[in-house]
Design a protein around this motif. Structure first.
Motif, PDB file in Angstrom:
ATOM      1  N   GLY A 290       0.813  -1.206   0.000  1.00 47.25           N
ATOM      2  CA  GLY A 290       0.000   0.000   0.000  1.00 47.25           C
ATOM      3  C   GLY A 290       0.845   1.255   0.000  1.00 47.25           C
ATOM      4  O   GLY A 290       0.546   2.238  -0.708  1.00 47.25           O
TER       5      GLY A 290
ATOM      6  N   LEU B 249      -7.023  -1.284  -7.649  1.00 42.16           N
ATOM      7  CA  LEU B 249      -7.326  -2.178  -6.531  1.00 42.16           C
ATOM      8  C   LEU B 249      -6.583  -1.747  -5.273  1.00 42.16           C
ATOM      9  O   LEU B 249      -5.514  -1.136  -5.338  1.00 42.16           O
ATOM     10  CB  LEU B 249      -6.940  -3.615  -6.881  1.00 42.16           C
ATOM     11  N   GLY B 250      -7.125  -2.090  -4.123  1.00 46.65           N
ATOM     12  CA  GLY B 250      -6.441  -1.864  -2.871  1.00 46.65           C
ATOM     13  C   GLY B 250      -5.274  -2.804  -2.707  1.00 46.65           C
ATOM     14  O   GLY B 250      -5.093  -3.750  -3.490  1.00 46.65           O
TER      15      GLY B 250
ATOM     16  N   ASP C  18      -4.522  -5.279  -0.690  1.00 47.13           N
ATOM     17  CA  ASP C  18      -4.778  -6.708  -0.492  1.00 47.13           C
ATOM     18  C   ASP C  18      -5.081  -7.398  -1.818  1.00 47.13           C
ATOM     19  O   ASP C  18      -4.418  -8.369  -2.196  1.00 47.13           O
ATOM     20  CB  ASP C  18      -5.933  -6.896   0.490  1.00 47.13           C
TER      21      ASP C  18
ATOM     22  N   SER D  21     -11.652  -7.621   1.540  1.00 47.56           N
ATOM     23  CA  SER D  21     -10.347  -7.111   1.112  1.00 47.56           C
ATOM     24  C   SER D  21      -9.981  -5.792   1.781  1.00 47.56           C
ATOM     25  O   SER D  21      -8.859  -5.616   2.272  1.00 47.56           O
ATOM     26  CB  SER D  21     -10.342  -6.943  -0.410  1.00 47.56           C
ATOM     27  N   GLU D  22     -10.891  -4.828   1.805  1.00 44.17           N
ATOM     28  CA  GLU D  22     -10.570  -3.534   2.410  1.00 44.17           C
ATOM     29  C   GLU D  22     -10.308  -3.675   3.908  1.00 44.17           C
ATOM     30  O   GLU D  22      -9.390  -3.045   4.451  1.00 44.17           O
ATOM     31  CB  GLU D  22     -11.700  -2.535   2.150  1.00 44.17           C
ATOM     32  N   ALA D  23     -11.103  -4.493   4.576  1.00 39.59           N
ATOM     33  CA  ALA D  23     -10.889  -4.710   6.000  1.00 39.59           C
ATOM     34  C   ALA D  23      -9.568  -5.434   6.249  1.00 39.59           C
ATOM     35  O   ALA D  23      -8.877  -5.172   7.242  1.00 39.59           O
ATOM     36  CB  ALA D  23     -12.047  -5.513   6.580  1.00 39.59           C
ATOM     37  N   ARG D  24      -9.192  -6.337   5.328  1.00 40.48           N
ATOM     38  CA  ARG D  24      -7.912  -7.045   5.477  1.00 40.48           C
ATOM     39  C   ARG D  24      -6.744  -6.079   5.355  1.00 40.48           C
ATOM     40  O   ARG D  24      -5.753  -6.182   6.106  1.00 40.48           O
ATOM     41  CB  ARG D  24      -7.796  -8.157   4.417  1.00 40.48           C
ATOM     42  N   ALA D  25      -6.824  -5.131   4.427  1.00 37.54           N
ATOM     43  CA  ALA D  25      -5.754  -4.141   4.279  1.00 37.54           C
ATOM     44  C   ALA D  25      -5.664  -3.255   5.516  1.00 37.54           C
ATOM     45  O   ALA D  25      -4.562  -2.953   6.007  1.00 37.54           O
ATOM     46  CB  ALA D  25      -5.989  -3.301   3.033  1.00 37.54           C
ATOM     47  N   ALA D  26      -6.812  -2.838   6.051  1.00 35.65           N
ATOM     48  CA  ALA D  26      -6.805  -2.012   7.258  1.00 35.65           C
ATOM     49  C   ALA D  26      -6.244  -2.798   8.441  1.00 35.65           C
ATOM     50  O   ALA D  26      -5.502  -2.249   9.271  1.00 35.65           O
ATOM     51  CB  ALA D  26      -8.207  -1.519   7.561  1.00 35.65           C
TER      52      ALA D  26
END
Length: 575
Positions: free
Chosen positions: A49, A97-98, A100, A410-415
């Motif tokens: 990221g 894409l983010g 993750d 996916s977004e929660a995994r990156a956070a």
């Protein structure tokens, strides 16, 4: 080799199995802590990221990550190879894409490219097309590459290194009589250096064994050594800073538990150091590789190959790699000066799978009875185990010891990766930052101490300060009524220079933070990086290596006499 109906069916199923193995992380995701699996993925997601943001900000090689270490910054890419993160950053920018999903897609693309290289290698060794496709699928669907590395461990850079191994295999095939052999070895091993340094060290040792067994003689040894020297030059932009700056970071914190050393992670001894259930996965991989080796040995006995045959060098190299995961090689891990740089002996499963699949392909190319059954026996156990594992973690999440595998959107995994202590490895904390205040040896988790809470702050004089962050830059907005001293929320690093004020930040010895001396008034101060001497040396070595590579790889014209002695003509020798 006969193209039996079974061989044809396996050849048709191979692309599906190859995609399953290559896209396992893309299909399933990275498990999130707490629980089993995916712990190293925290680091990869957090770093990707930041690299993507830095690339968007115009920094092509973001060696310093301002957001790492919970926002205090890290010299991660002064030490760590950047290639996977460059590719992942470009994938993220191209797709939007983010981090993750971008990382999962990047690993899938890289693995498919590695499968293509494996297919090319097997075809060049004379393996028939359908058998080559089946064996390339076996390399991708092998549980270590398809499940343990990407999901159980989340070791993204090592996954990319496994995809690069067939390229090294292609280079090892080049006969030493040609100058292109040095070029091929240099380029292939440089690819590993720019991807994953421990795998490059491991493969250099196993590669020289395979190369000498294949070609024999002092010339082969000299060519291999020259190839390694060329690889070191091409990888110098990573190697020189990584080796010369070790004293500026905290490498002693790269330990998995108190008293850890590489030989404590060998199989067939106390398994308590492995995560619950994890040792069973490694033993299963060992058994599958032993099955492949047994197939090659049985086929050799059937063919009465003796101590000859093109499949012997990869077979012996594969068995050596397999032995490196057992206590038989414990003295080597404890006393050889270079081998401990591999860090985790079980990484040898990757080269072992490369060499043993290659040995089986060469034996099939030489002729084998009932090749369909041979291929089925090699492929079916690995494919079944990988498919069962993927189905189990998908259909039965959060089951088993320590909560099992836990997946997030996916977004929660990156956070979660950015918020998790596991996403901020303490070994990349600058040494003067008193790493003992940040982490405990054997517990790879970072927690900012009380002394640095509330930064940035004016510590001398009167005024106020605020910070601004972009992908590649850290900025301070300083407003002082008198001359003041400001502590930034960034570790000090010798490459830092200031934009907006003259000079460079200084080291605050009490905290390890960067301190800025500002005159009265308002100032917008940006932290920029100058090139360190090690970076310039690495760049010079890379330029020299690139020139040598171009000379060695340039097509040569051979001069031959024209029939009748009328003159000379040129011809390009066949490859």
């Amino acid at each position: 080799m006969d193209v039996s109906p079974l061989v044809r069916r396996l050849g048709l199923a191979a692309p599906v199995l190859a995609v399953l193995g290559a896209c396992s992380a893309l299909l399933v995701g990275f498990p999130a802590p707490p629980g089993l699996g995916g712990h190293d993925a925290d680091i990869a997601i957090a770093w990707l990221g930041q690299v993507t943001a830095a690339l968007a900000d115009g920094d092509p090689w973001p060696r310093w990550l301002p957001q790492a270490a919970f926002g205090f910054g890290s010299p991660a890419f002064y030490i760590y190879p950047p290639l996977l993160y460059w590719v992942g950053g470009l994938v993220g920018l191209a797709t939007g894409l983010g981090p993750d999903l971008a990382l999962r897609l990047t690993l899938a693309l890289v693995a498919l490219a590695g499968g293509g290289a494996m297919l090319l290698l097997l075809r060049r060794e004379g393996c028939p097309d359908r058998a080559a496709r089946t064996l390339a699928a076996l390399y991708l669907v092998f549980p270590y590459a398809a499940f343990i590395d990407p999901i159980h461990r989340g070791a993204a850079a090592e996954c990319a290194a496994l995809a690069a191994l067939p390229v090294v295999g292609l280079a090892l095939r080049l006969p030493p009589a040609r100058p292109a052999a040095i070029a091929g070895l240099g380029a292939a091993f440089a690819l590993l250096i720019l991807t994953h340094l421990p795998m490059a060290v491991l493969m250099a040792g196993l590669g020289v064994v395979h190369y000498l067994l294949r070609w024999r003689g002092w010339r082969a040894l000299a060519v291999f050594a020259a190839g390694q020297a060329l690889a070191a030059a091409l990888g110098a932009p990573v190697l020189v800073p990584a080796l010369s700056l070790q004293g500026l970071i905290s490498p002693e914190y790269w330990t998995l538990w108190p008293g850890w050393r590489p030989s404590t992670w060998l199989l067939f001894q106390d398994p308590t150091h492995l995560r619950p259930g994890g040792h069973l996965l490694y033993y299963a991989c060992f058994a599958l590789l032993l099955l492949l080796a047994g197939q090659v040995i049985a086929l050799r006995r059937w063919a009465r190959a003796g101590w000859g045959g093109a499949d012997l060098p990869p077979l012996l190299a594969g068995l050596l790699a397999l032995a490196l995961t057992t206590p038989l090689t414990k003295p080597a891990w404890d006393y050889l000066p270079i081998l401990p740089l591999v860090q985790i002996p079980l990484r040898a499963f990757g080269p072992a799978s490369l060499f043993l699949v290659l040995a089986l392909g060469r034996r099939l190319a030489a002729g084998a009875a009932r090749p369909g059954r041979v291929l089925l026996l090699g492929l079916l156990p690995s494919a079944a185990m990988t498919a069962a594992l993927l189905l189990a973690v998908t259909l039965l999440p959060e089951r088993g010891p320590r909560g099992g595998y836990r997946f997030l959107p996916s977004e929660a995994r990156a956070a979660a990766a950015m918020a998790s202590p596991g996403g901020h490895p303490p070994e990349y904390i600058p040494r003067w930052a008193h790493a003992a205040d940040w982490a405990e040896i054997g517990v790879r988790q970072v927690a900012p101490p009380a002394a640095v809470q509330g930064l940035p702050a004016v510590v001398q004089g009167e005024g106020r300060v605020a910070e601004r962050r972009t992908g590649a830059t850290y900025r301070l907005e300083i407003d002082c009524a008198t001359a003041c001293r400001v502590l930034a929320r960034q570790f000090w690093w010798p490459a830092f220079v200031l934009e907006g004020l003259p000079g460079a930040p200084t080291l605050d010895p009490a905290t390890g933070m960067a301190a800025v001396e500002a005159p009265a008034g308002r100032h917008l101060v940006a932290f920029r990086r100058r090139w360190l001497p090690s970076e310039w040396i690495g760049l010079g070595a890379f330029a020299a290596g690139l020139a040598v590579l171009a000379v060695l790889a340039w097509p040569r014209r051979a001069i031959a006499p024209v029939a009748g002695g009328a003159g000379l003509r040129t011809r390009i020798p066949a490859p």
